[in-house]
Design an enzyme around this catalytic site. Structure first.
Site, PDB file in Angstrom:
ATOM      1  N   GLY A 109      41.783   9.779 -33.364  1.00  0.00           N
ATOM      2  CA  GLY A 109      40.523   9.172 -33.809  1.00  0.00           C
ATOM      3  C   GLY A 109      40.167   9.601 -35.216  1.00  0.00           C
ATOM      4  O   GLY A 109      40.265  10.789 -35.547  1.00  0.00           O
ATOM      5  N   ARG A 119      45.728  17.877 -53.926  1.00  0.00           N
ATOM      6  CA  ARG A 119      45.383  18.562 -55.182  1.00  0.00           C
ATOM      7  C   ARG A 119      45.790  20.036 -55.162  1.00  0.00           C
ATOM      8  O   ARG A 119      46.191  20.575 -56.190  1.00  0.00           O
ATOM      9  CB  ARG A 119      43.907  18.365 -55.486  1.00  0.00           C
ATOM     10  CG  ARG A 119      43.654  16.878 -55.744  1.00  0.00           C
ATOM     11  CD  ARG A 119      42.419  16.580 -56.495  1.00  0.00           C
ATOM     12  NE  ARG A 119      42.424  15.175 -56.896  1.00  0.00           N
ATOM     13  CZ  ARG A 119      41.417  14.577 -57.514  1.00  0.00           C
ATOM     14  NH1 ARG A 119      40.338  15.271 -57.809  1.00  0.00           N
ATOM     15  NH2 ARG A 119      41.488  13.306 -57.850  1.00  0.00           N
ATOM     16  N   ARG A 166      47.106   6.197 -32.473  1.00  0.00           N
ATOM     17  CA  ARG A 166      47.469   7.026 -31.316  1.00  0.00           C
ATOM     18  C   ARG A 166      48.864   6.541 -30.928  1.00  0.00           C
ATOM     19  O   ARG A 166      49.006   5.483 -30.329  1.00  0.00           O
ATOM     20  CB  ARG A 166      46.463   6.845 -30.183  1.00  0.00           C
ATOM     21  CG  ARG A 166      45.009   7.261 -30.565  1.00  0.00           C
ATOM     22  CD  ARG A 166      44.130   7.378 -29.353  1.00  0.00           C
ATOM     23  NE  ARG A 166      42.712   7.419 -29.657  1.00  0.00           N
ATOM     24  CZ  ARG A 166      42.021   8.522 -29.985  1.00  0.00           C
ATOM     25  NH1 ARG A 166      42.637   9.668 -30.091  1.00  0.00           N
ATOM     26  NH2 ARG A 166      40.725   8.470 -30.213  1.00  0.00           N
ATOM     27  N   ASP A 220      43.332  17.465 -30.658  1.00  0.00           N
ATOM     28  CA  ASP A 220      44.307  18.156 -29.806  1.00  0.00           C
ATOM     29  C   ASP A 220      45.543  17.312 -29.479  1.00  0.00           C
ATOM     30  O   ASP A 220      46.654  17.832 -29.419  1.00  0.00           O
ATOM     31  CB  ASP A 220      43.648  18.725 -28.544  1.00  0.00           C
ATOM     32  CG  ASP A 220      43.189  17.660 -27.571  1.00  0.00           C
ATOM     33  OD1 ASP A 220      42.900  16.540 -28.022  1.00  0.00           O
ATOM     34  OD2 ASP A 220      43.114  17.940 -26.366  1.00  0.00           O
ATOM     35  N   GLY A 221      45.367  15.998 -29.325  1.00  0.00           N
ATOM     36  CA  GLY A 221      46.524  15.136 -29.070  1.00  0.00           C
ATOM     37  C   GLY A 221      47.500  15.198 -30.241  1.00  0.00           C
ATOM     38  O   GLY A 221      48.728  15.289 -30.060  1.00  0.00           O
ATOM     39  N   THR A 253      38.236  16.032 -36.001  1.00  0.00           N
ATOM     40  CA  THR A 253      37.734  15.240 -34.864  1.00  0.00           C
ATOM     41  C   THR A 253      36.224  15.421 -34.786  1.00  0.00           C
ATOM     42  O   THR A 253      35.725  16.541 -34.967  1.00  0.00           O
ATOM     43  CB  THR A 253      38.373  15.662 -33.526  1.00  0.00           C
ATOM     44  OG1 THR A 253      37.603  15.100 -32.450  1.00  0.00           O
ATOM     45  CG2 THR A 253      38.400  17.172 -33.325  1.00  0.00           C
ATOM     46  N   ASP A 280      34.531  15.457 -32.195  1.00  0.00           N
ATOM     47  CA  ASP A 280      34.153  16.087 -30.923  1.00  0.00           C
ATOM     48  C   ASP A 280      33.907  17.601 -31.015  1.00  0.00           C
ATOM     49  O   ASP A 280      33.284  18.175 -30.134  1.00  0.00           O
ATOM     50  CB  ASP A 280      35.235  15.841 -29.864  1.00  0.00           C
ATOM     51  CG  ASP A 280      35.247  14.400 -29.388  1.00  0.00           C
ATOM     52  OD1 ASP A 280      34.381  13.627 -29.833  1.00  0.00           O
ATOM     53  OD2 ASP A 280      36.127  14.044 -28.586  1.00  0.00           O
ATOM     54  N   ASP A 311      35.871  19.991 -30.420  1.00  0.00           N
ATOM     55  CA  ASP A 311      36.330  20.595 -29.159  1.00  0.00           C
ATOM     56  C   ASP A 311      37.624  21.402 -29.302  1.00  0.00           C
ATOM     57  O   ASP A 311      38.347  21.562 -28.315  1.00  0.00           O
ATOM     58  CB  ASP A 311      36.502  19.497 -28.101  1.00  0.00           C
ATOM     59  CG  ASP A 311      37.496  18.430 -28.525  1.00  0.00           C
ATOM     60  OD1 ASP A 311      37.895  18.410 -29.694  1.00  0.00           O
ATOM     61  OD2 ASP A 311      37.863  17.593 -27.672  1.00  0.00           O
ATOM     62  N   ARG A 359      13.576   6.418 -30.732  1.00  0.00           N
ATOM     63  CA  ARG A 359      12.318   7.061 -30.331  1.00  0.00           C
ATOM     64  C   ARG A 359      11.117   6.191 -30.749  1.00  0.00           C
ATOM     65  O   ARG A 359      10.141   6.067 -30.013  1.00  0.00           O
ATOM     66  CB  ARG A 359      12.219   8.454 -30.968  1.00  0.00           C
ATOM     67  CG  ARG A 359      10.970   9.213 -30.594  1.00  0.00           C
ATOM     68  CD  ARG A 359      10.928  10.520 -31.347  1.00  0.00           C
ATOM     69  NE  ARG A 359      11.747  11.545 -30.717  1.00  0.00           N
ATOM     70  CZ  ARG A 359      11.424  12.195 -29.592  1.00  0.00           C
ATOM     71  NH1 ARG A 359      10.304  11.898 -28.967  1.00  0.00           N
ATOM     72  NH2 ARG A 359      12.197  13.132 -29.108  1.00  0.00           N
ATOM     73  N   ARG A 407      34.444  12.880 -25.321  1.00  0.00           N
ATOM     74  CA  ARG A 407      35.195  12.518 -24.113  1.00  0.00           C
ATOM     75  C   ARG A 407      35.227  13.659 -23.108  1.00  0.00           C
ATOM     76  O   ARG A 407      35.056  13.469 -21.927  1.00  0.00           O
ATOM     77  CB  ARG A 407      36.612  12.135 -24.522  1.00  0.00           C
ATOM     78  CG  ARG A 407      37.315  11.342 -23.482  1.00  0.00           C
ATOM     79  CD  ARG A 407      38.718  10.965 -23.844  1.00  0.00           C
ATOM     80  NE  ARG A 407      39.108  11.109 -25.235  1.00  0.00           N
ATOM     81  CZ  ARG A 407      39.902  10.268 -25.867  1.00  0.00           C
ATOM     82  NH1 ARG A 407      40.328   9.211 -25.259  1.00  0.00           N
ATOM     83  NH2 ARG A 407      40.268  10.493 -27.103  1.00  0.00           N
ATOM     84  N   ALA A 424       4.567   9.466 -21.936  1.00  0.00           N
ATOM     85  CA  ALA A 424       4.833   8.088 -21.505  1.00  0.00           C
ATOM     86  C   ALA A 424       6.261   7.659 -21.822  1.00  0.00           C
ATOM     87  O   ALA A 424       6.816   6.788 -21.171  1.00  0.00           O
ATOM     88  CB  ALA A 424       3.850   7.151 -22.176  1.00  0.00           C
ATOM     89  N   HIS A 453      31.340   3.978 -31.455  1.00  0.00           N
ATOM     90  CA  HIS A 453      32.160   4.279 -32.633  1.00  0.00           C
ATOM     91  C   HIS A 453      31.387   4.365 -33.934  1.00  0.00           C
ATOM     92  O   HIS A 453      31.949   4.815 -34.933  1.00  0.00           O
ATOM     93  CB  HIS A 453      33.286   3.250 -32.752  1.00  0.00           C
ATOM     94  CG  HIS A 453      34.360   3.448 -31.728  1.00  0.00           C
ATOM     95  ND1 HIS A 453      34.210   3.029 -30.427  1.00  0.00           N
ATOM     96  CD2 HIS A 453      35.570   4.054 -31.805  1.00  0.00           C
ATOM     97  CE1 HIS A 453      35.299   3.346 -29.748  1.00  0.00           C
ATOM     98  NE2 HIS A 453      36.140   3.974 -30.553  1.00  0.00           N
TER      99      HIS A 453
HETATM  100  O1  F6P Z   1      38.158  12.083 -30.039  1.00  0.00           O
HETATM  101  C1  F6P Z   1      37.195  11.419 -30.744  1.00  0.00           C
HETATM  102  C2  F6P Z   1      36.645  10.264 -29.940  1.00  0.00           C
HETATM  103  O2  F6P Z   1      35.709   9.571 -30.756  1.00  0.00           O
HETATM  104  C3  F6P Z   1      35.997  10.642 -28.603  1.00  0.00           C
HETATM  105  O3  F6P Z   1      34.695  11.141 -28.737  1.00  0.00           O
HETATM  106  C4  F6P Z   1      36.072   9.320 -27.878  1.00  0.00           C
HETATM  107  O4  F6P Z   1      36.045   9.528 -26.489  1.00  0.00           O
HETATM  108  C5  F6P Z   1      37.392   8.777 -28.329  1.00  0.00           C
HETATM  109  O5  F6P Z   1      37.662   9.343 -29.597  1.00  0.00           O
HETATM  110  C6  F6P Z   1      37.445   7.279 -28.435  1.00  0.00           C
HETATM  111  O6  F6P Z   1      38.740   6.894 -28.796  1.00  0.00           O
HETATM  112  P1  F6P Z   1      39.161   5.423 -29.212  1.00  0.00           P
HETATM  113  O7  F6P Z   1      38.710   5.218 -30.630  1.00  0.00           O
HETATM  114  O8  F6P Z   1      40.646   5.413 -29.103  1.00  0.00           O
HETATM  115  O9  F6P Z   1      38.469   4.483 -28.294  1.00  0.00           O
END
Ligand code: F6P
Length: 334
Positions: free
Chosen positions: A24, A38, A85, A116-117, A139, A141, A143, A168, A185, A228, A264
């Protein structure tokens, strides 16, 4: 103050590196590519840009790039190298073809900017072909174990927060409950940050499998306190997502709810300064790591310094969410 020493020793004799972005996209990837190009150029090293991540490496979609090719990119979202990917990279044959392409191009080391992938892909290339690889955490995320933050995370939070603020306004005007789903994810880092900064009533993250029914009581209490409208943040990876939380609220309280899945949009846009600086530091550090003879590690930022973490640890060890933020979100929703 003396001028900083900007040339790095090159004991490994590095002459040419390749760089790719994979998985991603994340805002700040261009700043990282620019920093790689650079830093390498500054130290007399050539750079090969690989298009479409490991897919392009497999297909040999590569070209020499220089400092002018990355001009005017530090502020741009997405990735000028394109990303993918890759399925072909999942097979040993696919990786062997990529390793051959790197050798044909006389590349001495590969820098992979991704999550990580992508790091799995880099790790296998190193394990199977002995090819030097360095990972740069890119990324939204956040993570990956071994770095306080990942490139793109800060911008994604700002983008999501901007949306929460806008929702809001309409939520307050209609006295509605908004259930907002943010990306992540497997991780709730974006959700927690946005929940605290956006003044949310409740937050659901994959790291805490609390039952969804609890939200019914929270909404009832909020109504009793005279609130409310409410904002509820749900990380994409929480079972059932925002739709599940919204359904539970509506069935349990009869209140009108609306779901907004930000999706996205959180991956695009101009990177904020924290992402640009992080990307610049880590792109520089990645080239230095290869020059120092390091391989199969991710360069990260920990407590202000640069860390080098074995790639397999970045996904094997779990980076926990900030539990203080989780508590703070609850405390402040009184
Ligand atoms: O890993 C980044 C991320 O944006 C995740 O938060 C999300 O679940 C995933 O990629 C979505 O992937 P794709 O763009 O392949 O739908």
């Amino acid at each position: 103050m003396t001028e900083p020493q900007t040339h790095h020793p090159n004991p490994s004799g590095l002459k040419r590196v390749a760089v790719l972005t994979s998985g991603g996209d994340a805002p700040g990837m261009n700043a990282a590519i620019r920093a790689v190009v650079r830093t390498a150029t500054h130290n007399g090293i050539e750079v090969v840009g690989v298009r479409r991540g490991f897919q392009g490496l497999h297909e040999g979609d590569m070209a020499l790039i220089g400092p002018r090719d990355v001009a005017n990119t530090i502020q741009r979202g997405g990735t000028i190298l394109l990303t993918a990917r890759s399925h072909t990279w999942r097979s040993p044959e696919g990786r062997a073809k990529g390793a051959q392409n790197l050798r044909d191009w006389q590349v001495d080391g590969l820098i992979v900017i991704g999550g990580d992938g992508s790091f799995h892909g880099a790790h296998y290339l190193q394990q199977e072909h002995g090819f030097p690889v360095i990972g740069v955490p890119g990324t939204i995320d956040n993570d990956l174990y071994g770095t306080d933050h990942t490139i793109g995370y800060f911008t994604a939070v700002e983008t999501a927060l901007d949306a929460v603020d806008k929702l809001r306004d309409t939520g307050a005007s209609h006295e509605r409950i908004f259930v907002i789903e943010v990306m992540g994810r497997h991780a709730g880092h974006i959700a927690l940050e946005v929940a605290v900064a956006g003044g949310a009533e409740e937050v659901f993250i994959p790291e805490d499998a609390k039952p969804v029914d609890g939200v019914v009581e929270i909404v009832k209490q909020s109504l009793a306190k005279g609130k409310a409208s409410s904002i509820i943040i749900v990380a994409e990876g929480y079972p059932g997502g925002a739709e599940g939380v919204s359904k539970a609220i509506h069935e349990g309280t009869g209140q009108e709810t609306r779901v907004s899945i930000l999706g996205h949009i959180q991956r695009g846009g101009t990177p904020v300064s924290s992402d640009r600086v992080l990307a610049s530091r880590l792109g520089e550090a990645a080239v230095y790591a290869l020059m120092d003879g390091k391989s199969d590690v991710m360069v990260g930022r920990q407590g202000g310094g640069i860390s080098h973490i074995p790639l397999h640890e970045t996904w094997e060890k779990k980076k926990d969410v900030n539990r203080d933020l989780y508590r703070c979100a609850k405390t402040l929703s009184v």
